[in-house]
Each structure stands twice: as C-alpha cells, then as structure tokens.
Design a protein around this motif. Sequence first.
Motif, PDB file in Angstrom:
ATOM      1  N   LEU A   3      20.837  31.922  47.050  1.00 48.89           N
ATOM      2  CA  LEU A   3      22.137  31.537  46.508  1.00 48.89           C
ATOM      3  C   LEU A   3      22.114  31.731  45.005  1.00 48.89           C
ATOM      4  CD1 LEU A   3      24.910  30.260  46.821  1.00 48.89           C
ATOM      5  CD2 LEU A   3      23.835  28.031  46.687  1.00 48.89           C
ATOM      6  N   THR A   5      24.461  31.251  41.854  1.00 42.14           N
ATOM      7  CA  THR A   5      25.731  30.632  41.481  1.00 42.14           C
ATOM      8  C   THR A   5      26.563  31.504  40.545  1.00 42.14           C
ATOM      9  OG1 THR A   5      24.599  29.428  39.714  1.00 42.14           O
ATOM     10  CG2 THR A   5      24.900  28.274  41.812  1.00 42.14           C
ATOM     11  N   ILE A  31      22.817  17.397  55.658  1.00 39.19           N
ATOM     12  CA  ILE A  31      23.181  18.702  55.102  1.00 39.19           C
ATOM     13  C   ILE A  31      24.700  18.757  54.922  1.00 39.19           C
ATOM     14  CG2 ILE A  31      23.236  21.196  55.529  1.00 39.19           C
ATOM     15  CD1 ILE A  31      20.655  20.818  57.150  1.00 39.19           C
ATOM     16  N   SER A  32      25.121  19.225  53.760  1.00 38.24           N
ATOM     17  CA  SER A  32      26.551  19.350  53.467  1.00 38.24           C
ATOM     18  C   SER A  32      27.095  20.667  54.004  1.00 38.24           C
ATOM     19  CB  SER A  32      26.771  19.289  51.956  1.00 38.24           C
ATOM     20  OG  SER A  32      28.085  19.699  51.639  1.00 38.24           O
ATOM     21  N   VAL A  34      29.766  21.963  53.056  1.00 37.80           N
ATOM     22  CA  VAL A  34      30.313  22.683  51.906  1.00 37.80           C
ATOM     23  C   VAL A  34      29.249  23.600  51.297  1.00 37.80           C
ATOM     24  CG1 VAL A  34      31.256  22.397  49.574  1.00 37.80           C
ATOM     25  CG2 VAL A  34      32.048  20.926  51.424  1.00 37.80           C
ATOM     26  N   LEU A  35      28.011  23.120  51.228  1.00 34.30           N
ATOM     27  CA  LEU A  35      26.939  23.961  50.682  1.00 34.30           C
ATOM     28  C   LEU A  35      26.673  25.170  51.572  1.00 34.30           C
ATOM     29  CD1 LEU A  35      24.420  21.288  49.367  1.00 34.30           C
ATOM     30  CD2 LEU A  35      26.080  22.637  48.068  1.00 34.30           C
ATOM     31  N   ALA A  38      29.395  27.657  51.003  1.00 35.43           N
ATOM     32  CA  ALA A  38      29.177  28.368  49.740  1.00 35.43           C
ATOM     33  C   ALA A  38      28.176  29.509  49.932  1.00 35.43           C
ATOM     34  CB  ALA A  38      28.693  27.404  48.657  1.00 35.43           C
ATOM     35  N   ARG A  39      27.113  29.256  50.674  1.00 33.29           N
ATOM     36  CA  ARG A  39      26.137  30.313  50.960  1.00 33.29           C
ATOM     37  C   ARG A  39      26.812  31.448  51.731  1.00 33.29           C
ATOM     38  NH1 ARG A  39      20.788  27.930  53.674  1.00 33.29           N
ATOM     39  NH2 ARG A  39      20.322  30.170  53.682  1.00 33.29           N
ATOM     40  N   TYR A  70      22.191  29.378  60.105  1.00 34.74           N
ATOM     41  CA  TYR A  70      21.292  28.608  59.252  1.00 34.74           C
ATOM     42  C   TYR A  70      20.445  27.677  60.103  1.00 34.74           C
ATOM     43  CZ  TYR A  70      24.626  30.337  55.857  1.00 34.74           C
ATOM     44  OH  TYR A  70      25.444  31.160  55.122  1.00 34.74           O
TER      45      TYR A  70
END
Length: 97
Positions: A3, A5, A31-32, A34-35, A38-39, A70
């Motif tokens: 990742l 940014t 685990i979020s 949202v994260l 994003a990945r 994932y």
Amino acid sequence: MSLDTKNGPRFPMGKPVITPAAQDVLDAAGISGVLLLARHIRGDWGDLSVEDLASNELALLTGKRLLSSYALPGGGKVWIITEADRSVTTILLPDDY
C-alpha cells in the motif's frame, strides 16, 4: 504490491457494501473494511494467482469486474469485488459468493 499512500485510486469503486458474514469476520479479527477497500482501489489485489492478477490489470483497461482476496489471521479470507460498471464494491466471504 504494498500500500503506497501516495498513489490514489486506480478506479471508481461506486457504493461500498459488506455482507453480514464478512462484517462479523472482520469485526472478530479487528480488521477495518475501510483499510481493505483502500488497498483494493489502489490496486493491491492481495493474495491472488498470477492469472487473477493479470486479469485484474486487464479489467482496469477493459472495464471488467475486479477481484481482491485478503488472508485473515487464523485462516480464511475475505474477497472484495467491484462490478464491471463500477457501481458497487462488495466485501464478502467466498462462501457468500
């Protein structure tokens, strides 16, 4: 791919949704979602075969469905699928598919 940014989204994700089973598993693992999203939108497709990685890269150019996978702590996995029309991106378990 890690990742980074500095790199923005590689495609529009549309409306993000999550199945109840996937939400439960992510909550239990701390685990979020949202994260993971994003990945996914940055092109970090997670744990995919070489063929699936190539398929995603082609799908970015041709407007096809995108898939990320994932691994979860303790085993299992969660998928993220963006529809071909980029209207919806869903976080789900393989069993939800």
